[in-house]
Design an enzyme around this catalytic site. Sequence first.
Site, PDB file in Angstrom:
ATOM      1  N   SER A   8     -10.121   8.339   1.011  1.00 59.55           N
ATOM      2  CA  SER A   8      -9.900   7.476   2.175  1.00 59.55           C
ATOM      3  C   SER A   8     -11.227   7.175   2.858  1.00 59.55           C
ATOM      4  O   SER A   8     -11.876   8.081   3.394  1.00 59.55           O
ATOM      5  CB  SER A   8      -8.975   8.175   3.172  1.00 59.55           C
ATOM      6  N   HIS A  33      -8.593   4.344  -0.855  1.00 62.91           N
ATOM      7  CA  HIS A  33      -7.551   4.261   0.170  1.00 62.91           C
ATOM      8  C   HIS A  33      -8.107   3.694   1.470  1.00 62.91           C
ATOM      9  O   HIS A  33      -9.120   4.161   1.985  1.00 62.91           O
ATOM     10  CB  HIS A  33      -7.007   5.686   0.364  1.00 62.91           C
ATOM     11  N   ASP A  35      -7.308   2.934   5.375  1.00 57.73           N
ATOM     12  CA  ASP A  35      -6.441   3.252   6.506  1.00 57.73           C
ATOM     13  C   ASP A  35      -6.601   2.190   7.582  1.00 57.73           C
ATOM     14  O   ASP A  35      -7.578   2.205   8.329  1.00 57.73           O
ATOM     15  CB  ASP A  35      -6.802   4.631   7.060  1.00 57.73           C
ATOM     16  N   MET A  37      -5.458   0.558  10.981  1.00 52.93           N
ATOM     17  CA  MET A  37      -4.780   0.986  12.219  1.00 52.93           C
ATOM     18  C   MET A  37      -4.923  -0.085  13.294  1.00 52.93           C
ATOM     19  O   MET A  37      -5.994  -0.669  13.443  1.00 52.93           O
ATOM     20  CB  MET A  37      -5.425   2.280  12.733  1.00 52.93           C
ATOM     21  N   HIS A  66      -3.172   1.217   3.231  1.00 62.45           N
ATOM     22  CA  HIS A  66      -2.169   1.961   3.994  1.00 62.45           C
ATOM     23  C   HIS A  66      -2.123   1.333   5.381  1.00 62.45           C
ATOM     24  O   HIS A  66      -3.022   1.568   6.199  1.00 62.45           O
ATOM     25  CB  HIS A  66      -2.586   3.443   4.037  1.00 62.45           C
ATOM     26  N   MET A  68      -1.048   1.049   8.884  1.00 64.69           N
ATOM     27  CA  MET A  68      -0.448   1.736  10.036  1.00 64.69           C
ATOM     28  C   MET A  68      -0.433   0.738  11.178  1.00 64.69           C
ATOM     29  O   MET A  68      -1.177   0.862  12.167  1.00 64.69           O
ATOM     30  CB  MET A  68      -1.267   2.993  10.378  1.00 64.69           C
ATOM     31  N   MET A 137       3.449  11.335   4.650  1.00 70.86           N
ATOM     32  CA  MET A 137       2.350  11.737   5.538  1.00 70.86           C
ATOM     33  C   MET A 137       2.431  13.235   5.806  1.00 70.86           C
ATOM     34  O   MET A 137       3.487  13.759   6.174  1.00 70.86           O
ATOM     35  CB  MET A 137       2.431  10.982   6.873  1.00 70.86           C
ATOM     36  N   ASP A 175      -0.838  12.252   2.052  1.00 71.03           N
ATOM     37  CA  ASP A 175      -2.007  11.848   2.834  1.00 71.03           C
ATOM     38  C   ASP A 175      -2.096  12.657   4.127  1.00 71.03           C
ATOM     39  O   ASP A 175      -1.154  12.649   4.923  1.00 71.03           O
ATOM     40  CB  ASP A 175      -1.831  10.352   3.149  1.00 71.03           C
TER      41      ASP A 175
END
Length: 220
Positions: A8, A33, A35, A37, A66, A68, A137, A175
Amino acid sequence: MEYILAPSILAADFTKLGEEIKGTEEQGAKFLHFDVMDGMFVPSISFGIPVLQSIRPATQQVLDAHLMIEEPIRYVEEFAKAGADYITVHLEACSDVKATLQKIRDLHVKVGISIKPNTPVSALEAYLPMVDMVLIMSVEPGFGGQKFMESSLGKIRELRNIISEHQYKIDIQVDGGIKVDNVEKVLDAGANIIVAGSAVFNEDVAGSTKKFMEIIGRYE
Ligand code: DX5
Ligand code: ZN
């Protein structure tokens, strides 16, 4: 089943991002990966489409986004165009989960669905026929560097049993808080795609990736 490491980049040193990504790729990490957000679904803001787009030509790795973010259906097309190979959305973030998963599928991108620590595996069952990957998660999403939650292990086992029972072809990604010294129990529980942020992107990115790959390699 293929066992894969997904570093990540949230934990990377962004002043040397290209170099650090290369370090993971050369040691055999097949996924990268991202992330993403939004400061709404999770309290923090990270990075988004331009970052993924600029990394796309710099690596052969599978780009694993991913998301979020609230109502990710609004952005899946842009992530696909930017070069995402997998798009994972949170069950809890979608007002229409099936429409969101279908939209990702229609973009010819692999479909992932994720659940937070307090969401039970049973909440996923209706969506399993529509996905390529489930992300369990093992921390509350929002920040890297948190402690692995042991309660995720039972969820991984439960999901692996359901997948085997129905003979679905679904990868289980986990993760949050995964380190060289606890990755085996995650793999033993039935996960096959391991996300690691702070345990990979430290002073020795290549060396840390190698250590993970030695363990994960035993499962192939
Ligand atoms: C948490 C993110 C994770 C995180 C993992 O919201 O989804 O991917 O970056 O970082 P570590 O491995 O440091 O827990
Ligand atoms: Zn993540």
